[in-house]
Write a protein that holds these residues in place. Structure first.
Motif, PDB file in Angstrom:
ATOM      1  N   THR A 194       0.852  -1.189   0.000  1.00 21.77           N
ATOM      2  CA  THR A 194       0.000   0.000   0.000  1.00 21.77           C
ATOM      3  C   THR A 194       0.884   1.234   0.000  1.00 21.77           C
ATOM      4  O   THR A 194       2.058   1.163   0.342  1.00 21.77           O
ATOM      5  N   THR A 202      -9.942  -4.604   0.860  1.00 24.23           N
ATOM      6  CA  THR A 202     -11.368  -4.935   0.992  1.00 24.23           C
ATOM      7  C   THR A 202     -11.655  -6.286   0.354  1.00 24.23           C
ATOM      8  O   THR A 202     -12.445  -7.082   0.872  1.00 24.23           O
ATOM      9  N   SER A 247     -20.375   1.046   2.856  1.00 24.08           N
ATOM     10  CA  SER A 247     -19.528   2.037   2.191  1.00 24.08           C
ATOM     11  C   SER A 247     -18.130   1.917   2.763  1.00 24.08           C
ATOM     12  O   SER A 247     -17.960   1.690   3.966  1.00 24.08           O
ATOM     13  N   VAL A 248     -17.128   2.081   1.919  1.00 18.67           N
ATOM     14  CA  VAL A 248     -15.739   1.947   2.384  1.00 18.67           C
ATOM     15  C   VAL A 248     -14.781   2.693   1.474  1.00 18.67           C
ATOM     16  O   VAL A 248     -15.042   2.848   0.288  1.00 18.67           O
ATOM     17  N   GLY A 249     -13.684   3.127   2.044  1.00 18.99           N
ATOM     18  CA  GLY A 249     -12.561   3.614   1.241  1.00 18.99           C
ATOM     19  C   GLY A 249     -12.289   5.085   1.366  1.00 18.99           C
ATOM     20  O   GLY A 249     -11.160   5.530   1.161  1.00 18.99           O
ATOM     21  N   GLU A 250     -13.283   5.869   1.690  1.00 21.32           N
ATOM     22  CA  GLU A 250     -13.111   7.320   1.789  1.00 21.32           C
ATOM     23  C   GLU A 250     -14.340   7.858   2.503  1.00 21.32           C
ATOM     24  O   GLU A 250     -15.362   7.172   2.604  1.00 21.32           O
ATOM     25  N   PRO A 251     -14.251   9.097   2.967  1.00 22.36           N
ATOM     26  CA  PRO A 251     -15.436   9.648   3.605  1.00 22.36           C
ATOM     27  C   PRO A 251     -16.589   9.720   2.600  1.00 22.36           C
ATOM     28  O   PRO A 251     -16.376  10.037   1.423  1.00 22.36           O
ATOM     29  N   ASP A 270     -21.092   2.482   7.200  1.00 22.57           N
ATOM     30  CA  ASP A 270     -19.963   3.244   6.669  1.00 22.57           C
ATOM     31  C   ASP A 270     -18.748   2.810   7.471  1.00 22.57           C
ATOM     32  O   ASP A 270     -18.571   3.211   8.618  1.00 22.57           O
ATOM     33  N   TRP A 323     -14.994   2.503   8.515  1.00 25.40           N
ATOM     34  CA  TRP A 323     -13.650   3.091   8.426  1.00 25.40           C
ATOM     35  C   TRP A 323     -12.626   2.036   8.827  1.00 25.40           C
ATOM     36  O   TRP A 323     -12.747   1.416   9.897  1.00 25.40           O
ATOM     37  N   GLN A 356      -8.425   0.325   7.286  1.00 27.52           N
ATOM     38  CA  GLN A 356      -7.253   0.526   6.427  1.00 27.52           C
ATOM     39  C   GLN A 356      -6.609  -0.816   6.089  1.00 27.52           C
ATOM     40  O   GLN A 356      -6.838  -1.811   6.773  1.00 27.52           O
ATOM     41  N   GLU A 395      -3.767  -1.554   6.819  1.00 33.46           N
ATOM     42  CA  GLU A 395      -3.005  -1.911   8.023  1.00 33.46           C
ATOM     43  C   GLU A 395      -3.874  -2.527   9.109  1.00 33.46           C
ATOM     44  O   GLU A 395      -3.401  -3.312   9.924  1.00 33.46           O
ATOM     45  N   ASP A 438      -4.949   9.498   9.637  1.00 31.69           N
ATOM     46  CA  ASP A 438      -6.135  10.271   9.282  1.00 31.69           C
ATOM     47  C   ASP A 438      -6.377  11.341  10.344  1.00 31.69           C
ATOM     48  O   ASP A 438      -6.137  11.106  11.532  1.00 31.69           O
ATOM     49  N   ARG A 449      -6.607  12.378   5.114  1.00 37.06           N
ATOM     50  CA  ARG A 449      -5.239  11.999   5.478  1.00 37.06           C
ATOM     51  C   ARG A 449      -4.440  13.201   5.987  1.00 37.06           C
ATOM     52  O   ARG A 449      -4.647  14.323   5.534  1.00 37.06           O
ATOM     53  N   ASN A 456      -6.426   9.995  -1.505  1.00 36.96           N
ATOM     54  CA  ASN A 456      -7.387   8.923  -1.664  1.00 36.96           C
ATOM     55  C   ASN A 456      -8.154   9.164  -2.968  1.00 36.96           C
ATOM     56  O   ASN A 456      -9.083   9.950  -3.010  1.00 36.96           O
ATOM     57  N   ARG A 472      -5.726   4.222  -2.427  1.00 35.50           N
ATOM     58  CA  ARG A 472      -4.713   4.993  -1.742  1.00 35.50           C
ATOM     59  C   ARG A 472      -3.508   5.179  -2.649  1.00 35.50           C
ATOM     60  O   ARG A 472      -3.023   4.228  -3.252  1.00 35.50           O
TER      61      ARG A 472
HETATM   62  O1  PRX Z   1      -8.207   7.790   4.880  1.00 36.40           O
HETATM   63  C1  PRX Z   1      -8.903   6.613   5.250  1.00 36.40           C
HETATM   64  C2  PRX Z   1      -9.698   6.107   4.068  1.00 36.40           C
HETATM   65  O2  PRX Z   1      -8.879   5.170   3.412  1.00 36.40           O
HETATM   66  C3  PRX Z   1      -7.644   5.010   4.108  1.00 36.40           C
HETATM   67  C4  PRX Z   1      -7.189   3.583   4.041  1.00 36.40           C
HETATM   68  O3  PRX Z   1      -6.971   3.235   2.714  1.00 36.40           O
HETATM   69  P1  PRX Z   1      -6.645   1.736   2.327  1.00 36.40           P
HETATM   70  O4  PRX Z   1      -5.546   1.227   3.199  1.00 36.40           O
HETATM   71  O5  PRX Z   1      -6.423   1.698   0.878  1.00 36.40           O
HETATM   72  O6  PRX Z   1      -7.935   0.933   2.699  1.00 36.40           O
HETATM   73  C5  PRX Z   1      -9.134   1.230   2.069  1.00 36.40           C
HETATM   74  C6  PRX Z   1     -10.163   0.189   2.401  1.00 36.40           C
HETATM   75  C7  PRX Z   1     -10.284  -0.140   3.831  1.00 36.40           C
HETATM   76  C8  PRX Z   1      -7.939   5.489   5.507  1.00 36.40           C
HETATM   77  O7  PRX Z   1      -6.763   5.870   6.184  1.00 36.40           O
HETATM   78  N1  PRX Z   1     -10.944   5.451   4.480  1.00 36.40           N
HETATM   79  C9  PRX Z   1     -11.230   4.140   4.423  1.00 36.40           C
HETATM   80  N2  PRX Z   1     -12.505   3.916   4.798  1.00 36.40           N
HETATM   81  C10 PRX Z   1     -13.044   5.100   5.118  1.00 36.40           C
HETATM   82  C11 PRX Z   1     -12.045   6.088   4.920  1.00 36.40           C
HETATM   83  N3  PRX Z   1     -12.274   7.384   5.176  1.00 36.40           N
HETATM   84  C12 PRX Z   1     -13.494   7.732   5.631  1.00 36.40           C
HETATM   85  N4  PRX Z   1     -14.498   6.860   5.832  1.00 36.40           N
HETATM   86  C13 PRX Z   1     -14.334   5.538   5.577  1.00 36.40           C
HETATM   87  N5  PRX Z   1     -15.341   4.694   5.772  1.00 36.40           N
END
Ligand code: PRX
Length: 683
Positions: free
Chosen positions: A300, A349, A423-427, A449, A451, A453, A455, A538, A553, A559, A564
């Motif tokens: 990543t 994911t 929902s996943v990945g960003e706000p 929704d 949240w 990563q 990690e 974040d 971030r 994002n 990412r």
């Molecule tokens: O900034 C946050 C955002 O995605 C980042 C993690 O990215 P990645 O490791 O590629 O994983 C994505 C899939 C889990 C986070 O540090 N992020 C992920 N989910 C959310 C989010 N920001 C806001 N709301 C979310 N539900």
């Protein structure tokens, strides 16, 4: 919105606050709240957490007694040998289920077969409809249903194939494939024999393969001849061939036939998947893996140019991903549920919530190949209707695209099978949330929704569908065992509605176990800025009810469409071009992608800005990294604005890219004329 579903929240609205210490700003404006539906549990065969009171009681227990809490849950899985200690925590190193021996592939597949569920569907796969290749005919759907018994046979055969090519416990197998069931089969085959996998997203280019294969020390790559996307073929095998020119240690490449395009064949290293598996035995016992044996690496982006190989291990990851999948989506086997995460398996994911977290729950997981707008913009709604999907998990960037494509596409389809949306990945912006809730969920389906990563391995902050009142745009409350907080640089918790750093203060079972081959970077990135706490990277705030709001971030990671991307990776790609001497890349707000890529480029002597060069540079980034990294905006500039200590002023560039006023805040500019030049620069 029905008036009985939306009630004003009891929180301040319209306020705006900023933390002086972290500089993270927060914008409060959301006042709608959607109470959890009382009849939700009845509609899905029972809810695991029925209300907020139950959530709070279990949460309290999970924080006060994590070992008791997780020990009880872990005992519901099959172990070949029990653990002696649930958690050994030597900050920043966690070991979970110490001394326990298990196999995640066994818990995903064999266990289901042994318990008499071999004939139940585990994976539903739908290929890209052939219509896109032949517009005159009706769509021909290619659908496969794989049962647990099918998986057992195919995974065992491929596990034997890997063994026959010399793969041993602890080796890393690289998987660079399209979205075909064989990708899941290959992952599970690795897990079965105790080898680790490193999946590389099929949208990445050859150079990205080289970096990741070298870093992992992988000697074997599994790929496909090609992958279908919008009617064209992504040449996966050709990309592997190009990468292999720089990878002398790769001894074997196994190719699955999918698109039947011509491929170049290198007899000394190439094998066809079908040749090898045809000859292989379908019997392959599971290796006894230690709880802390490496399960996979997943690369990543971080704030340097080099992607980091996140290490996930076996026992804790297995327990946590399956438990979050079960409780966050409220998965109940035997109730006709069909779950679909639209994510590519190349991202976390896909690892956690298409494959590993799903199979132990005995609810079928749908995988699809292709794109959401081919053959038409109703592809997803068509899939939901035909397959009767009950759980649908996607990214805000996709939701915003659907909104733009128009309501007529979902309205053509019967989406009443849906029970839970994710929902996943960003706000998720409240407007997209409301559209998702009403137009897709018909006002019936809770939106989780989530949240988390790469990690964290699994969901960290998320609503639970029967329990958590929802507020559009907030990922709400932490999952069990997750001690999340908003702190300042000293680690002090921030008052409500004050922006700060999002940290996790206690270990959780699926946390990363390090960055492959880079201990220092692991400590620097996650454990140094706020000593003793995991720094997520974040910025966020918590409101009065304790709900979390992710603000984006705090590092040089952006994002883009939920993917990412390190700005330095894009900068490195740009400066690798002959014409470029210096480049700075920042994020810029983008209607669909959430964040787009904006690049500022300084050319070397003998090169002059031109439209052709701009296009060439954008394509160059696509070739070096992959299409997701292509700049949406590229400006030529004679110099880049820098502080007196020589640091590029990224905030200023972000403002310029976003077209915001930049007259203030420029006192530290090395050369004031730079700003003027940037403003004048061609676009
Ligand atoms: O900034 C946050 C955002 O995605 C980042 C993690 O990215 P990645 O490791 O590629 O994983 C994505 C899939 C889990 C986070 O540090 N992020 C992920 N989910 C959310 C989010 N920001 C806001 N709301 C979310 N539900």
């Amino acid at each position: 919105m029905r008036s009985d579903e939306a009630r004003p929240a009891d929180q301040t609205i319209g306020a705006r606050s900023a933390s002086a210490e972290t500089g993270i700003e927060s914008h409060l404006h959301e006042s709608r709240i959607f109470e959890a539906r009382k009849d939700f549990g009845a509609s899905v065969g029972g809810a695991y957490v029925r209300n907020l009171k139950e959530y709070r009681a279990r949460f309290k227990r999970s924080i006060e007694d994590p070992e008791g809490f997780w020990g009880e849950i872990a005992r519901q899985f099959d172990w070949f040998q029990p653990w002696t200690k649930v958690l050994q925590w030597d900050l920043p190193d966690a070991q979970w289920f110490v001394g326990g021996k298990t196999n995640i592939c066994h818990n995903c597949i064999d266990r289901q077969v042994l318990q008499g569920h071999g004939n139940e569907v585990a994976i539903v796969w739908e290929g890209e409809p052939e219509l896109t290749r032949d517009a005159a005919s009706a769509p021909r759907f290619e659908v496969r249903h794989l049962t647990y018994s099918d998986l057992l046979a195919e995974v065992s055969a491929f596990a034997n194939v890997l063994k026959s090519l010399g793969v041993r416990k602890g080796d890393v197998v690289t998987l660079y494939m399209g979205m075909v069931p064989e990708l899941a089969i290959a992952m599970l085959a690795c897990a079965r024999i105790g080898a680790a996998h490193s999946v590389i997203f099929g949208g990445f280019a050859a150079a990205a393969i080289v970096d990741r294969v070298q870093d992992a020390g992988s000697k074997i790559i599994v790929t496909c001849d090609g992958a279908w996307r919008r009617g064209s073929i992504v040449p996966l095998k050709a990309n592997v061939d190009a990468a292999c020119e720089q990878l002398p240690d790769v001894r074997h490449v196994i190719t699955l036939r999918r698109t039947k395009n011509d491929v170049t064949w290198f007899a000394e290293r190439d094998h066809w998947w079908h040749d090898l598996t045809r000859a292989a035995s379908r019997d392959c016992p599971c290796e006894w893996c230690d709880s802390e044996d490496l399960l996979y690496l997943l690369y990543t982006s971080g704030s340097t140019g080099k992607p980091k190989g996140i290490r996930h291990t076996t026992g804790g990851y297995m327990v946590y991903t399956a438990t979050t999948a079960k409780e966050v989506f409220n998965l109940v086997p035997g109730h006709g549920q069909l779950y679909w995460a639209t994510a590519d398996i190349g991202w976390v994911t896909g690892h956690s919530y298409v494959v590993y977290g799903m199979l132990p729950n005995r609810v079928p997981s749908l995988m699809y190949e292709g794109a959401p707008n081919a053959p038409a913009e109703d592809r997803f709604w068509d899939i939901i209707e035909r397959h009767r999907v009950t759980h649908f998990y996607t990214a805000p960037t996709a939701i915003r695209a659907f909104m733009k494509w128009g309501n007529e596409h979902p309205l053509k389809h019967n989406l009443t099978s849906l029970k839970v949306l994710g929902s996943v990945g960003e706000p998720i912006n409240p407007e997209a949330w409301m559209w998702y809730y009403q137009t897709i969920g018909g006002g019936r389906c809770p939106i989780v929704d989530t949240w988390w990563q790469t990690e964290t391995g699994g969901h960290m902050i998320t609503p639970l569908p029967a329990a958590t009142p929802l507020v559009p745009g907030s990922c709400t409350l932490p999952f069990f065992g997750v001690d999340a907080a908003i702190v300042n640089e000293k680690g002090e918790e921030q008052p409500p509605n004050t922006g700060g750093l999002l940290v996790i203060r206690k270990p959780w079972p699926s946390m990363l176990r390090g960055i492959h081959g880079d201990r220092e970077r692991y400590i620097d990135t996650y454990w140094s800025r706020v000593p003793g706490m995991y720094l997520a990277g974040d910025g966020a705030r918590r409101d009065e009810r304790g709900y979390f709001w992710i603000m984006g971030r705090i590092d040089d990671v952006i994002n883009v469409s939920g993917h990412r991307l390190g700005t330095m990776e894009v900068e490195s790609a740009l400066v690798a071009h002959d014409a470029v001497v210096e480049a700075a890349v920042v994020g810029v707000p983008h209607e669909i992608k959430g964040t787009g890529v904006a690049a500022f480029v300084t050319l070397g002597p003998g090169f002059t800005p031109s439209e052709a060069l701009r296009k060439d540079l954008i394509e160059h980034v696509g070739k070096e990294i992959g299409a997701i990294a292509k700049p949406d905006m590229l400006r030529f500039t004679q110099t880049l604005p820098k502080t007196r200590s020589g640091k590029i002023m990224r905030r200023l560039l972000r403002d310029i890219a976003a077209g915001r006023d930049t007259r203030q805040d420029t006192t530290t500019l090395e050369d004031f004329t730079v700003l003027a030049k940037l403003r004048e620069s061609d676009e």
